[in-house]
Design an enzyme around this catalytic site. Structure first.
Site, mmCIF file in Angstrom:
data_model
loop_
_atom_site.group_PDB
_atom_site.id
_atom_site.type_symbol
_atom_site.label_atom_id
_atom_site.label_comp_id
_atom_site.label_asym_id
_atom_site.label_seq_id
_atom_site.Cartn_x
_atom_site.Cartn_y
_atom_site.Cartn_z
ATOM 1 N N ASP A 128 0.956 -0.953 0.080
ATOM 2 C CA ASP A 128 -0.071 -0.030 -0.110
ATOM 3 C C ASP A 128 0.904 1.405 0.035
ATOM 4 O O ASP A 128 1.522 1.658 1.055
ATOM 5 C CB ASP A 128 -0.953 -0.105 1.233
ATOM 6 C CG ASP A 128 -2.035 -1.083 1.120
ATOM 7 O OD1 ASP A 128 -1.805 -2.070 0.538
ATOM 8 O OD2 ASP A 128 -3.044 -0.640 1.984
ATOM 9 N N LYS A 139 -6.824 3.115 -3.567
ATOM 10 C CA LYS A 139 -7.241 3.256 -2.182
ATOM 11 C C LYS A 139 -7.507 4.490 -1.604
ATOM 12 O O LYS A 139 -6.787 5.311 -1.999
ATOM 13 C CB LYS A 139 -6.315 2.267 -1.274
ATOM 14 C CG LYS A 139 -6.322 2.421 0.263
ATOM 15 C CD LYS A 139 -5.123 1.732 0.925
ATOM 16 C CE LYS A 139 -5.368 1.961 2.397
ATOM 17 N NZ LYS A 139 -4.216 1.191 3.167
ATOM 18 N N LYS A 148 -10.298 -0.178 -2.592
ATOM 19 C CA LYS A 148 -10.326 -0.062 -1.210
ATOM 20 C C LYS A 148 -10.363 1.025 -0.323
ATOM 21 O O LYS A 148 -9.502 1.895 -0.517
ATOM 22 C CB LYS A 148 -8.754 -0.837 -0.828
ATOM 23 C CG LYS A 148 -8.551 -0.852 0.756
ATOM 24 C CD LYS A 148 -7.258 -1.493 1.080
ATOM 25 C CE LYS A 148 -7.147 -1.481 2.649
ATOM 26 N NZ LYS A 148 -5.567 -2.106 3.029
#
Lengths: 309, 299
Positions: free
Chosen positions: B136, B199, B235
């Site tokens: 991430d 995300k 996400k």
């Protein structure tokens, strides 16, 4: 514009703004009786209500019929508030209870007239409101005393300092008495919150008006949001949820229905919550207030503290 | 720099987005559908611990929770992944041996992204080498807001390269991008630069994930899929703490991207408290009794 015309205009303004004719046409602003959850006054999420009528058959109010989801929201609010409330000093909790009494005193007339709307005689209404105020003061006084009175230092054989102190049970769900409007609420809420518990209360379904007006009193008495939550609605609909909710630590039942009592006791066993049954019908009498009512909603913590040598 | 340098990002109709969200969140999901949705949501959770005070023990405990959310009730799925700082990747990987739970590591000077590209690439490579299945990364919001899209694009592409086989999730930190137009541009930029997932947030900035932002990003994913045939995952992370809200996200997902995105390979929730609320609702549906957090393991 000459003088005569001027007078006519002034005359017409007077009659329209505050003259007798327009005054009688004024529409009364009626209070909407809503729930009291987390320091706010929401309507029931179910959108349901029942009509409360006086003995002449006139509508007094549309009263919210709470659903189990309203109860769930109230328990979440009570849980959130519990730790902070219990952590407040005894002195401060006493002050706040006394403040509720002060606010109630200042709105005495409103409570009396509301009880009379619901069928009380003037004398009964007066004495119930007065007794409610006195009862709040009574429990406010106990705030910094019950722990001293009911704590103990225990004699033990080993080299330990052993002592027991009462602590709040947690979140308390209360089915308040059906047969009284205000004193039942005060008699069940005050001993619970003075001991650091937070409460979710179902008001009397036949005498519900005082409950929401009492919520307004609580709202203006420095009681933190979520410490007291008040629902209106039908007892038989909500009773099992009051008794089986896993996040409720004690359930107080006021009444005499043996089938309901049995249900409460059975369902309470699910998370071993404390079931308390108060079967009295006379909430006005002196015996309805005592420090054991506070202790009913306390857990005793015993500590073994090693001593030196 | 012209905003169309990389993309032809369309402007976003904020009122339209909010109206659509308002309509979609009115859906009522009950009974079996609700249980199915709750379990699906649980299987999509990236169980996250990203605190400076994290310890070895906390991470191990989190991994156990990830594999065994609530063994008292049969049929509860494990979560999708655990999300930790790079220095805990190996510990998590070892703790998760024998399960399908993935390990995601935040990298590239999370959460600010304030470091040199060299350091970011090294950190990414190191995390992958430690065993991270997913990385991430955060984008450089300062450069993005200054209009230096080239810089952000190159950075994402460089980190993607450093990831090797590991999946790359690109955190846009939408709470700092000010407008939905920016969210859309950043989404298009990230997908074109090689992101496998986009995300919303680090969880360190308020507001974190919101439904309108998620809808804008999902629509960007849809348009990218139509244009290129590539399926990018989504996400939302941060601030999704209740089962009810999670179900709202699933409704928006289903209505925007359809069934093919309705699984843990294409959609994740970055959350910590959410898992227990989902479990409490699942048990509530099974038993009919409202639950207490006291009876569910913490993390």
């Amino acid at each position: 514009m000459d003088q005569i015309e001027k007078n006519k205009v002034e005359e017409s303004v007077r009659t329209h703004s505050n003259g007798q004719a327009s005054k009688s046409q004024r529409v009364d602003v009626m209070k909407t009786y809503k729930l009291f959850i987390d320091g706010k006054f929401p309507r029931t999420e179910s959108g349901r209500y029942y009509i409360l009528k006086n003995s002449d058959g006139d509508t007094l109010a549309n009263v919210c019929k709470s659903s189990r989801k309203d109860f769930r929201e109230a328990v979440v609010a009570a849980r959130k508030a519990q730790h902070g409330w219990a952590a407040k000093s005894a002195y401060n909790k006493g002050q706040i209870l006394y403040r509720i009494a002060e606010m109630l005193e200042s709105r005495k007339a409103q409570f009396v007239s509301e009880l009379m709307d619901q069928g009380y005689t003037s004398v009964d209404a007066q004495s119930e409101v007065s007794a409610s105020i006195d009862r709040l003061v009574y429990y406010a006084g106990w705030s910094d005393k019950y722990q001293q009175v009911f704590s103990s230092v225990n004699p033990v054989e080993s080299s330990h300092f052993n002592f027991s102190v009462p602590e709040a049970t947690g979140v308390v769900a209360i089915l308040s008495p059906e047969n009284v409007g205000l004193i039942g609420l005060v008699s069940t809420i005050a001993p619970a919150i003075v001991g650091g518990n937070t409460v979710v209360v179902l008001a009397s379904s036949t005498l519900p008006l005082s409950s929401i007006t009492f919520a307004e009193v609580i709202h203006s008495s420095d009681v933190p949001a979520g410490v007291v939550n008040i629902l209106t609605g039908e007892r038989n609909e909500l009773l099992s949820h009051f008794a089986n909710h896993m996040d409720v630590n004690a359930v107080v039942y006021c009444g005499n229905e043996s089938s309901e009592i049995q249900k409460i006791q059975e369902l309470a066993s699910l998370n071993v919550k404390r079931p308390l049954i108060y079967s009295t019908n006379n909430w006005m009498k002196e015996e309805a207030q005592n420090p054991y009512r506070i202790m009913d909603l306390q857990e005793i913590k015993t500590t073994w503290h090693p001593i030196g040598q | 720099m012209n905003r169309t340098a990389y993309t032809d990002s369309p402007p976003i109709d904020q009122v339209g987005v909010e109206e659509r969200i308002a309509r979609l969140t009115k859906r009522s999901i009950k009974k079996e559908s609700k249980v199915t949705a709750l379990k699906l949501a649980l299987s999509m959770v990236d169980l996250t611990t990203l605190d400076a005070k994290d310890t070895l023990g906390k991470v191990k405990q989190l991994c156990t929770k990830a594999m065994h959310p609530h063994d008292a009730l049969p049929g509860v799925p494990p979560v999708a992944a655990v999300c930790v700082y790079p220095n805990f990747v190996r510990i998590a990987k070892n703790a998760l041996v024998g399960s399908d739970v993935k390990v995601a590591a935040v990298a590239t000077a999370f959460p600010t992204g304030m470091s040199t590209r060299k350091v970011k690439i090294e950190e990414t490579k190191w995390a992958v080498n430690e065993g991270a299945d997913e990385i991430d990364m955060v984008i450089s919001r300062g450069h993005f807001l200054a209009g230096d899209y080239n810089f952000v694009f190159d950075e994402i592409a460089a980190v993607k390269e450093a990831c090797g086989d590991a999946h790359l999730k690109v955190i846009l930190e939408t709470g700092e991008l000010s407008t939905l137009d920016n969210v859309r541009i950043a989404s298009d930029l990230a997908m074109n630069a090689g992101a496998d997932f986009i995300k919303t947030s680090t969880g360190k900035i308020q507001p974190a994930a919101t439904l309108p932002v998620t809808l804008v990003m999902l629509e960007a994913i849809r348009d990218f899929y139509y244009a290129t045939g590539k399926k990018i995952g989504m996400k939302p992370a941060g601030g999704i703490a209740t089962a009810k809200l999670a179900l709202n996200y699933l409704v928006v997902l289903r209505e925007t991207l359809g069934h093919e995105w309705l699984n843990a390979d294409m959609f994740r929730f970055g959350a910590s408290a959410l898992a227990n609320d989902l479990l409490m609702q699942i048990v509530k549906e099974e038993t009919g009794v409202y639950q207490s957090i006291d009876y569910f393991s913490k993390d």
